[in-house]
Design a protein around this motif. Structure first.
Motif, short mmCIF file in Angstrom:
data_model
loop_
_atom_site.label_atom_id
_atom_site.label_comp_id
_atom_site.label_asym_id
_atom_site.label_seq_id
_atom_site.Cartn_x
_atom_site.Cartn_y
_atom_site.Cartn_z
N GLU A 156 0.86 -1.20 0.00
CA GLU A 156 0.00 0.00 0.00
C GLU A 156 0.89 1.24 0.00
N ASP A 195 -5.27 2.80 -2.25
CA ASP A 195 -6.13 3.57 -1.34
C ASP A 195 -6.24 4.98 -1.89
N HIS A 221 -9.24 0.80 -1.71
CA HIS A 221 -9.75 1.42 -0.48
C HIS A 221 -10.33 2.80 -0.78
N ARG A 236 -9.80 11.32 8.11
CA ARG A 236 -10.32 11.00 6.78
C ARG A 236 -11.81 11.32 6.71
N GLU A 265 -12.41 2.66 4.26
CA GLU A 265 -11.42 2.75 5.35
C GLU A 265 -11.34 4.20 5.81
ZN ZN Z 1 -5.86 1.77 3.00
#
Ligand code: ZN
Length: 292
Positions: A156, A195, A221, A236, A265
């Protein structure tokens, strides 16, 4: 592109999203039940949550609900100041691979690490080139074991604001370079967790997603990038509340062949973690249908 507007068949919940509800930590078993009640078919849990709930008990509960794992969070953190630290990291990653296998996860997500000690505020060295080299070696060593047991590893890339403390792989291009070096045949054993929070800003994003292709795109994600962002880790936004063009990115990902879950997420210490979990999950479902 798949039509998400009619149901949430392809929604997965990263359990960090509801690990705190109304400010209090919630056990994984409760989160799994809350997801199952809503017809959510996949989650991505964290190792500490699974350890607290018990690995076998979690596997049983998931099977009872017919629920699968879009990923397992997480392995990585390879760099260390000395040989003993490097070996300890490899041992820990091997355990993470075994746990992911027991839970039948789609992949083990790797947050690869950066300057050792930086997470606690005191880096043991400051050579990011060295950290990247230790990350490369750590992934290579872990991949050998992961191949034996059949657990794909998903690198990631994290936003560069986290390059010092969490991950020194910061672009999709860099992650794919490592994939190509270690798995040139694109066997499916090594790929990326994409992500949107970390990569949405990247001018090379579309081209690199096309380069990744189906074999490398192991996880997707979603969340949103808040304005202002008040905390580098845990602020977030909910999908649709801010600036990330989610449908556009999903279109690129699906054009490249991705057919898996859109995993929500959201680390949100100042907002969603203070709300009831039911509200958060119901909002995830609604936004999955309307804006993802
Ligand atoms: Zn993530």
């Amino acid at each position: 592109m798949r039509d998400f507007s009619q149901d949430h068949r392809w929604l997965s919940i990263n359990t960090a999203t509801v690990r705190k509800q109304q400010g209090a930590e919630v056990p994984l078993a409760t989160i799994i039940d809350q997801c199952a009640e809503r017809g959510i078919r996949a989650i991505s849990p964290w190792r500490d949550q699974v350890a607290a709930a018990g690995l076998d008990a979690t596997a049983r509960q998931l099977r009872a609900h017919g629920m699968e794992l879009s990923g397992y969070c997480r392995g990585g953190f390879f760099p260390a100041a000395d040989g003993a630290g490097l070996r300890a990291a490899l041992d820990d990653n091997r355990r993470a691979i075994d746990e992911a296998k027991t839970l039948n996860a789609a992949c083990l997500v790797l947050v690869v690490g950066a300057l050792p000690g930086a997470l606690g505020g005191t880096p043991l060295y400051t050579d990011i080139t060295r950290a990247r080299s230790e990350v490369f070696d750590g992934i290579a060593a872990s991949l050998e074991y992961a191949r034996q047991v059949g657990m794909p590893l998903a690198i990631e890339p994290l936003h560069p604001m986290q390059a010092a403390d969490r991950a020194c792989i910061n672009t999709l291009e860099h992650a794919l370079d490592i994939c190509d070096a270690l798995d040139a045949q694109k066997t499916g054993a090594l790929g990326v967790a994409l992500d949107v929070y970390h990569v949405w800003w990247d001018p090379k994003l579309q081209a690199q997603i096309a380069r990744a292709g189906k074999e490398r795109l192991l996880a997707f994600h979603v969340c949103d990038w808040r304005l202002p962002t008040r905390d580098l880790l845990s602020d977030r936004g909910m999908m649709g509340d801010a600036v990330i063009e989610l449908k556009k990115i999903r279109q690129w990902v699906e054009a490249a062949g991705f057919e898996g879950y859109a995993e929500v997420e959201i680390f949100s210490a100042l907002d969603w973690w203070l709300r009831p979990g039911q509200e958060t999950l119901d909002t995830c479902i609604a936004r999955h249908r309307s804006v993802v």
